[in-house]
Design a protein around this motif. Structure first.
Motif, PDB file in Angstrom:
ATOM      1  N   ASN A   9      36.604  41.105 -14.754  1.00 18.21           N
ATOM      2  CA  ASN A   9      37.127  42.462 -14.583  1.00 18.21           C
ATOM      3  C   ASN A   9      36.169  43.513 -15.131  1.00 18.21           C
ATOM      4  O   ASN A   9      36.004  44.577 -14.532  1.00 18.21           O
ATOM      5  CB  ASN A   9      38.486  42.588 -15.268  1.00 18.21           C
ATOM      6  N   PHE A  10      35.543  43.224 -16.260  1.00 14.90           N
ATOM      7  CA  PHE A  10      34.651  44.222 -16.845  1.00 14.90           C
ATOM      8  C   PHE A  10      33.422  44.463 -15.974  1.00 14.90           C
ATOM      9  O   PHE A  10      32.922  45.587 -15.892  1.00 14.90           O
ATOM     10  CB  PHE A  10      34.227  43.781 -18.247  1.00 14.90           C
ATOM     11  N   LYS A  11      32.946  43.427 -15.294  1.00 17.31           N
ATOM     12  CA  LYS A  11      31.758  43.591 -14.457  1.00 17.31           C
ATOM     13  C   LYS A  11      32.016  44.523 -13.274  1.00 17.31           C
ATOM     14  O   LYS A  11      31.074  45.071 -12.706  1.00 17.31           O
ATOM     15  CB  LYS A  11      31.289  42.223 -13.964  1.00 17.31           C
ATOM     16  N   ARG A  12      33.291  44.703 -12.917  1.00 15.77           N
ATOM     17  CA  ARG A  12      33.589  45.626 -11.826  1.00 15.77           C
ATOM     18  C   ARG A  12      33.437  47.081 -12.244  1.00 15.77           C
ATOM     19  O   ARG A  12      33.242  47.957 -11.395  1.00 15.77           O
ATOM     20  CB  ARG A  12      35.023  45.395 -11.331  1.00 15.77           C
ATOM     21  N   ASN A  13      33.534  47.358 -13.520  1.00 10.02           N
ATOM     22  CA  ASN A  13      33.399  48.735 -14.009  1.00 10.02           C
ATOM     23  C   ASN A  13      32.746  48.701 -15.391  1.00 10.02           C
ATOM     24  O   ASN A  13      33.363  49.013 -16.406  1.00 10.02           O
ATOM     25  CB  ASN A  13      34.781  49.401 -14.083  1.00 10.02           C
ATOM     26  N   PRO A  14      31.474  48.304 -15.466  1.00 14.87           N
ATOM     27  CA  PRO A  14      30.820  48.056 -16.769  1.00 14.87           C
ATOM     28  C   PRO A  14      30.325  49.334 -17.438  1.00 14.87           C
ATOM     29  O   PRO A  14      29.131  49.536 -17.638  1.00 14.87           O
ATOM     30  CB  PRO A  14      29.661  47.132 -16.381  1.00 14.87           C
ATOM     31  N   VAL A  15      31.238  50.221 -17.802  1.00 11.54           N
ATOM     32  CA  VAL A  15      30.863  51.492 -18.421  1.00 11.54           C
ATOM     33  C   VAL A  15      30.428  51.255 -19.867  1.00 11.54           C
ATOM     34  O   VAL A  15      31.067  50.505 -20.598  1.00 11.54           O
ATOM     35  CB  VAL A  15      32.045  52.482 -18.375  1.00 11.54           C
ATOM     36  N   ALA A  16      29.342  51.906 -20.274  1.00 13.02           N
ATOM     37  CA  ALA A  16      28.887  51.871 -21.668  1.00 13.02           C
ATOM     38  C   ALA A  16      29.291  53.175 -22.335  1.00 13.02           C
ATOM     39  O   ALA A  16      28.928  54.256 -21.859  1.00 13.02           O
ATOM     40  CB  ALA A  16      27.370  51.685 -21.733  1.00 13.02           C
ATOM     41  N   LEU A  17      30.063  53.078 -23.417  1.00 11.27           N
ATOM     42  CA  LEU A  17      30.537  54.246 -24.143  1.00 11.27           C
ATOM     43  C   LEU A  17      29.782  54.393 -25.462  1.00 11.27           C
ATOM     44  O   LEU A  17      29.212  53.428 -25.970  1.00 11.27           O
ATOM     45  CB  LEU A  17      32.040  54.137 -24.423  1.00 11.27           C
ATOM     46  N   PHE A  18      29.803  55.596 -25.991  1.00 12.45           N
ATOM     47  CA  PHE A  18      29.193  55.857 -27.287  1.00 12.45           C
ATOM     48  C   PHE A  18      30.290  55.872 -28.346  1.00 12.45           C
ATOM     49  O   PHE A  18      31.232  56.675 -28.268  1.00 12.45           O
ATOM     50  CB  PHE A  18      28.454  57.199 -27.280  1.00 12.45           C
ATOM     51  N   ALA A  19      30.201  54.970 -29.331  1.00 12.93           N
ATOM     52  CA  ALA A  19      31.158  54.904 -30.455  1.00 12.93           C
ATOM     53  C   ALA A  19      32.588  54.722 -29.968  1.00 12.93           C
ATOM     54  O   ALA A  19      33.518  55.271 -30.538  1.00 12.93           O
ATOM     55  CB  ALA A  19      31.043  56.133 -31.340  1.00 12.93           C
ATOM     56  N   HIS A  20      32.788  53.944 -28.896  1.00 11.45           N
ATOM     57  CA  HIS A  20      34.118  53.642 -28.347  1.00 11.45           C
ATOM     58  C   HIS A  20      34.852  54.889 -27.868  1.00 11.45           C
ATOM     59  O   HIS A  20      36.073  54.877 -27.758  1.00 11.45           O
ATOM     60  CB  HIS A  20      34.987  52.914 -29.384  1.00 11.45           C
ATOM     61  N   ARG A  21      34.152  55.955 -27.575  1.00 10.83           N
ATOM     62  CA  ARG A  21      34.794  57.192 -27.137  1.00 10.83           C
ATOM     63  C   ARG A  21      34.873  57.216 -25.615  1.00 10.83           C
ATOM     64  O   ARG A  21      33.864  57.197 -24.913  1.00 10.83           O
ATOM     65  CB  ARG A  21      34.026  58.407 -27.653  1.00 10.83           C
ATOM     66  N   GLY A  22      36.091  57.292 -25.102  1.00  6.41           N
ATOM     67  CA  GLY A  22      36.284  57.308 -23.664  1.00  6.41           C
ATOM     68  C   GLY A  22      35.732  58.549 -22.994  1.00  6.41           C
ATOM     69  O   GLY A  22      35.458  58.542 -21.784  1.00  6.41           O
ATOM     70  N   ASP A  23      35.545  59.649 -23.761  1.00  6.13           N
ATOM     71  CA  ASP A  23      35.001  60.877 -23.181  1.00  6.13           C
ATOM     72  C   ASP A  23      33.487  60.987 -23.363  1.00  6.13           C
ATOM     73  O   ASP A  23      32.913  62.042 -23.137  1.00  6.13           O
ATOM     74  CB  ASP A  23      35.676  62.089 -23.823  1.00  6.13           C
ATOM     75  N   PHE A  24      32.834  59.891 -23.780  1.00  3.26           N
ATOM     76  CA  PHE A  24      31.395  59.942 -24.055  1.00  3.26           C
ATOM     77  C   PHE A  24      30.694  58.737 -23.413  1.00  3.26           C
ATOM     78  O   PHE A  24      30.150  57.883 -24.097  1.00  3.26           O
ATOM     79  CB  PHE A  24      31.153  59.948 -25.559  1.00  3.26           C
ATOM     80  N   PRO A  25      30.685  58.608 -22.071  1.00  2.00           N
ATOM     81  CA  PRO A  25      29.943  57.529 -21.414  1.00  2.00           C
ATOM     82  C   PRO A  25      28.453  57.829 -21.429  1.00  2.00           C
ATOM     83  O   PRO A  25      28.036  58.983 -21.249  1.00  2.00           O
ATOM     84  CB  PRO A  25      30.511  57.532 -19.988  1.00  2.00           C
ATOM     85  N   VAL A  26      27.635  56.819 -21.655  1.00  2.32           N
ATOM     86  CA  VAL A  26      26.180  57.018 -21.736  1.00  2.32           C
ATOM     87  C   VAL A  26      25.422  56.167 -20.736  1.00  2.32           C
ATOM     88  O   VAL A  26      24.207  56.282 -20.645  1.00  2.32           O
ATOM     89  CB  VAL A  26      25.672  56.710 -23.160  1.00  2.32           C
TER      90      VAL A  26
END
Length: 622
Positions: free
Chosen positions: A237-254
């Motif tokens: 499931n994660f490979k379908r949407n492998p977003v990397a976040l900064f410090a676990h913040r959902g409003d800070f994708p990097v």
């Protein structure tokens, strides 16, 4: 540790890893100097547990981890970076000090312990752990502690903590590139110093490859005491949407993760950062030999089309469930709009988001690959196997039902599969909030030292909650102007949940408490300032007191007053309502004061029938 994986029972809670930590044995079955023996498996506790010094009521930290076996109760605790914690930490760090023992305090109220007396020794088969103390001479010589090797090894002094808070506040107001760094000097003051080695953002760079390999997890013990086996990772499931976040913040994708795999006993992945200039939140990795140009990041984002930028920003700000992500752009937009447009309360938004993502994760593990495959049978099966309590299950079902209603209106799915599903029955006629008797409430209020500002503040805060039936969130949100005079009487203006303003006449005792606190703090002329502020070094800081600090304060005050009741912030609301009804008050009036929508909610706080019921039960004489 002297016990195996099979016989240990672990409870954990979150803690700040920057605090200093100790670990050790708090309980064994050995007979102590007080002729007492405690069964480790009979220890009951709710984390966090207060950490004291020599059983003194001043809090120096909290127990954040406990692990019990047949032979001992092992604990891990943090030391707070305040004056009391700093003094205790200095004694712990001194070589040759005898401050290496642990001693416990237990609850002595009803059902707090079970005891058997034999040959002059008290054997506690069950007991409620109310506090743990560091001490010089423990009654049980086996109860020792040491510095936790995985925690921080340096105590942060309160003056440095204040400086760091100032830096963080300036960062939020001006940004990290437009302010100076504040550091404490040797005399304890604050000096200004420019950053010397800050790497600022650049608009573009193709001189280096920014893709880096990371070890995301391995099988070692983490700081919470948990072990995650590398063979147990499920990545589909994660490979379908492998977003990397900064410090676990959902409003800070990097960026996003590439080449996720398990190799050499670890979960590994390659971080691919988002191209510079395509997002408001960019990270760049530069070689050590290259110095970055000092430049402000422009607001226009050259090279990025505005429509594409908005879509990318919104889609990456919220990690989407795989089923939603695979359903197309319209489904993604509809999912995001459900949380951003229809739900205004941030706590409800977070709870509903967690509920629906857990549901979609469960569907993914069952092999469901599209929204069209979700049927009422599947929703009913999920509700049937849900491990939560009935209120939690009903909340999750409500979140799923509302989301699919929204998807039906947006023509993403044809029918709502959760519409026909019924949740578990849950009927409550008596609330679970612990309530104090009027004598106990007066005992706690009288035990607070009114000779210091912090004592005046705590007494006034508790007084407002108990005499106005106010929620803790409404009280901590009050400003000085929310305590005002109307005619000859003073009133409280409470900012209740749902954006409601609720005015309550001030009880004369609450008036006395508030007046004494505001006089001592000098807040009469600061109408816009928070009424209840945090206090450092005997002075108000101007910052609003956090709800978590109020909870810790109430627990600490109850412990110092010798109360065995497991009090919380809501206890004062229930105590005030019960005292009002005991003295002949009307239920409808109590409802109006408490700002309840229904009298049934007010009735949950009513404990006036407890004594009558007990008297009737005692009539059973056999």
């Amino acid at each position: 540790m002297p016990f195996t994986k099979n016989d240990r029972r672990i409870v954990t809670c979150s803690y700040d890893k920057s605090l200093c930590m100790i670990e050790g044995v708090a309980v064994t079955a050995r007979i102590n100097s007080n002729k007492q023996s405690f069964n480790p498996l009979g220890c009951e506790l709710s984390l966090p547990v207060p950490l004291l010094f020599q059983h003194d009521p001043v809090l120096i930290g909290e127990v954040v981890y406990a692990c019990k076996s047949e032979t001992e109760v092992f604990i891990r605790a943090t030391i707070f970076p305040d004056e009391a914690g700093y003094a205790a930490w200095q004694l712990i760090k001194v070589e040759g000090t005898e401050l290496t023992g642990l001693s416990i305090g237990i609850g002595y109220g009803r059902n707090q312990f079970h005891i058997i007396e034999k040959d002059g020794v008290d054997y506690f088969t069950k007991f409620r752990l109310s506090e743990v103390s560091v001490c010089f001479e423990p009654g049980n010589r086996d109860c020792r502690f040491k510095i936790y090797p995985g925690g921080a090894q340096k105590m942060v002094h309160p003056s440095k903590t204040k400086a760091l808070e100032t830096i963080a506040r300036l960062d939020r107001k001006y940004g990290p590139t437009n302010r100076q760094k504040l550091v404490p000097n040797r005399q304890g003051g604050i000096v200004h110093k420019r950053y010397d080695n800050v790497i600022h953002k650049k608009l573009a760079s193709d001189k280096t490859n920014t893709d880096l390999d990371f070890v995301l997890s391995d099988s070692s013990v983490d700081r919470y005491g948990d072990i995650i086996l590398s063979t147990g990772w499920i990545l589909d499931n994660f490979k379908r949407n492998p977003v990397a976040l900064f410090a676990h913040r959902g409003d800070f994708p990097v960026g996003q993760w590439k080449n996720l795999r398990v190799s050499d006993g670890a979960l590994r992945g390659t971080l691919q950062l988002a191209p510079l200039g395509t997002s408001e939140r960019d990270l760049e990795i530069l070689p050590a030999s290259e110095s970055a140009d000092v430049a402000e990041f422009p607001s226009g984002h050259p090279g990025a089309q505005s429509n594409q930028l908005i879509v990318r920003k919104e889609a990456r700000s919220v990690p989407l469930p795989a089923l939603i992500s695979d359903a197309g752009d319209q489904a993604r937009w509809r999912f995001i709009e459900f949380f951003t447009a229809t739900i205004r309360n941030r706590h409800t938004r977070r709870a509903y988001y967690n509920a629906v993502t857990q549901f979609f994760d469960w569907l993914g593990l069952g092999g469901v690959s599209s929204l069209a495959q979700i049927t009422p049978t599947l929703v009913g099966a999920y509700i049937e196997q849900h491990p939560g309590e009935p209120p939690t299950v009903k909340q999750h079902l409500a979140a799923i039902r509302m989301l699919f209603d929204w998807l039906v209106v947006g023509q993403i799915v044809q029918t709502n599969p959760a519409a026909a599903v019924r949740g578990p029955k849950y009927v409550v006629k008596r609330g679970k909030t612990p309530v104090l008797t009027p004598d106990q409430a007066r005992q706690l209020l009288d035990s607070i030292d009114a000779g210091e500002l912090i004592g005046l503040r705590d007494r006034a805060l508790i007084g407002v909650m108990v005499y106005s039936f106010a929620r803790v969130g409404a009280v901590t949100s009050m400003r000085v102007e929310d305590y005002f005079q109307s005619g000859k009487k003073w009133r409280f203006r409470l900012h209740e949940k749902g954006g409601k303003l609720h005015e309550v006449p001030a009880h004369h005792t609450a008036e006395e408490y508030i007046d004494a606190y505001i006089d001592a703090a000098g807040l009469w002329d600061e109408k816009k300032a928070p009424l209840f502020q945090s206090i450092r070094h005997g002075k108000a800081t101007g910052n609003k007191l956090a709800q978590a600090d109020v909870y810790r304060m109430i627990r600490r005050r109850a412990l110092a007053a010798g109360l065995s009741v497991d009090v919380c912030c809501h206890t004062w609301r229930a105590t005030g309502i019960t005292a009002y009804l005991l003295n002949g008050g009307a239920l409808e009036t109590a409802q109006a004061i408490a700002n309840h929508e229904s009298p049934r909610t007010t009735k949950l706080y009513d404990r006036t029938g407890d004594e009558i019921t007990l008297d009737e039960v005692e009539r059973i004489r056999i």
